[in-house]
Design a protein around this motif. Structure first.
Motif, PDB file in Angstrom:
ATOM      1  N   GLU A   1       0.592  -1.452   0.007  1.00  0.00           N
ATOM      2  CA  GLU A   1      -0.305   0.546  -0.173  1.00  0.00           C
ATOM      3  C   GLU A   1       0.354   1.375   0.244  1.00  0.00           C
ATOM      4  N   ALA A   2       2.100   1.121   0.203  1.00  0.00           N
ATOM      5  CA  ALA A   2       3.146   2.164   0.036  1.00  0.00           C
ATOM      6  C   ALA A   2       3.825   2.366  -0.863  1.00  0.00           C
ATOM      7  N   ILE A   3       3.554   1.756  -2.011  1.00  0.00           N
ATOM      8  CA  ILE A   3       4.492   1.718  -2.605  1.00  0.00           C
ATOM      9  C   ILE A   3       4.040   2.558  -3.821  1.00  0.00           C
ATOM     10  N   PRO A   4       4.946   4.012  -3.817  1.00  0.00           N
ATOM     11  CA  PRO A   4       4.772   4.728  -5.031  1.00  0.00           C
ATOM     12  C   PRO A   4       4.217   4.673  -6.505  1.00  0.00           C
ATOM     13  N   SER A   5       3.822   5.351  -7.260  1.00  0.00           N
ATOM     14  CA  SER A   5       3.670   5.421  -8.071  1.00  0.00           C
ATOM     15  C   SER A   5       5.203   5.850  -9.422  1.00  0.00           C
ATOM     16  N   GLY A   6       6.633   5.918  -8.746  1.00  0.00           N
ATOM     17  CA  GLY A   6       7.495   5.949  -9.179  1.00  0.00           C
ATOM     18  C   GLY A   6       8.425   4.613  -9.768  1.00  0.00           C
ATOM     19  N   LEU A   7       7.570   3.483  -8.713  1.00  0.00           N
ATOM     20  CA  LEU A   7       7.904   2.164  -8.141  1.00  0.00           C
ATOM     21  C   LEU A   7       6.858   1.682  -9.127  1.00  0.00           C
ATOM     22  N   SER A   8       7.561   0.073  -9.992  1.00  0.00           N
ATOM     23  CA  SER A   8       6.119  -0.940 -10.083  1.00  0.00           C
ATOM     24  C   SER A   8       6.683  -2.085  -9.835  1.00  0.00           C
ATOM     25  N   VAL A   9       6.388  -3.050  -9.080  1.00  0.00           N
ATOM     26  CA  VAL A   9       6.618  -4.140  -8.554  1.00  0.00           C
ATOM     27  C   VAL A   9       6.617  -5.267 -10.038  1.00  0.00           C
ATOM     28  N   VAL A  10       8.144  -5.836 -10.691  1.00  0.00           N
ATOM     29  CA  VAL A  10       8.333  -6.964 -11.309  1.00  0.00           C
ATOM     30  C   VAL A  10       7.298  -7.983 -10.278  1.00  0.00           C
ATOM     31  N   GLY A  11       8.064  -8.513  -9.421  1.00  0.00           N
ATOM     32  CA  GLY A  11       8.165  -9.202  -9.091  1.00  0.00           C
ATOM     33  C   GLY A  11       7.855  -9.599  -7.216  1.00  0.00           C
ATOM     34  N   THR A  12       7.614 -10.436  -6.769  1.00  0.00           N
ATOM     35  CA  THR A  12       8.046 -10.690  -5.321  1.00  0.00           C
ATOM     36  C   THR A  12       7.977 -12.560  -5.259  1.00  0.00           C
ATOM     37  N   ASP A  13       8.804 -12.929  -4.013  1.00  0.00           N
ATOM     38  CA  ASP A  13       8.883 -14.575  -3.677  1.00  0.00           C
ATOM     39  C   ASP A  13       8.395 -14.338  -2.111  1.00  0.00           C
ATOM     40  N   ARG A  14       8.336 -15.956  -2.260  1.00  0.00           N
ATOM     41  CA  ARG A  14       7.371 -15.799  -0.107  1.00  0.00           C
ATOM     42  C   ARG A  14       8.524 -17.319  -0.308  1.00  0.00           C
ATOM     43  N   ASP A  15       9.000 -17.211   0.659  1.00  0.00           N
ATOM     44  CA  ASP A  15       9.176 -18.392   1.314  1.00  0.00           C
ATOM     45  C   ASP A  15       9.301 -18.332   2.767  1.00  0.00           C
ATOM     46  N   SER A  16       8.499 -19.422   3.437  1.00  0.00           N
ATOM     47  CA  SER A  16       8.609 -19.793   4.645  1.00  0.00           C
ATOM     48  C   SER A  16       8.089 -18.526   5.561  1.00  0.00           C
ATOM     49  N   GLY A  17       7.272 -17.148   5.449  1.00  0.00           N
ATOM     50  CA  GLY A  17       6.781 -16.534   5.675  1.00  0.00           C
ATOM     51  C   GLY A  17       6.833 -15.180   5.547  1.00  0.00           C
ATOM     52  N   TRP A  18       8.584 -15.464   4.939  1.00  0.00           N
ATOM     53  CA  TRP A  18       9.001 -13.782   3.989  1.00  0.00           C
ATOM     54  C   TRP A  18       8.820 -14.042   2.536  1.00  0.00           C
TER      55      TRP A  18
END
Length: 93
Positions: A67-84
């Motif tokens: 929710e805090a990611i500003p408009s100048g940045l875009s999400v390329v991807g996410t990786d999840r592992d053991s709750g992190w």
């Protein structure tokens, strides 16, 4: 000044004013709340097209980051592992 070089990688604080030019990449292992506080510094310090890898984010706190990611940045991807979570962001050109 809290900044030092290790194997060609600059280690230190992104919020240091007037220190060096734009960065091609930032890797930050911090609590989700701290990432939210530093998004402005990430955008200011990243070169256009630069990447940020944010880690140290618990799945239960993911919304604080997303929710805090500003408009100048875009999400390329996410990786999840053991709750992190790792969030890969890119600054627009």
């Amino acid at each position: 000044d809290g900044t030092r070089w290790r194997g060609g990688v600059r280690q230190g604080v992104v919020g240091l004013p007037g220190r060096g030019g734009p960065l091609r990449g930032i890797v930050a292992h911090l609590f989700a709340e701290r990432h939210g506080e530093l998004f402005g510094a990430y955008v200011r310090r990243l070169a256009p097209g630069g990447h940020a890898l944010l880690t140290g984010i618990l799945e239960a706190r993911e919304v604080l980051v997303s929710e805090a990611i500003p408009s100048g940045l875009s999400v390329v991807g996410t990786d999840r592992d053991s709750g992190w979570i790792l969030v890969h962001l890119r600054r627009g050109r």
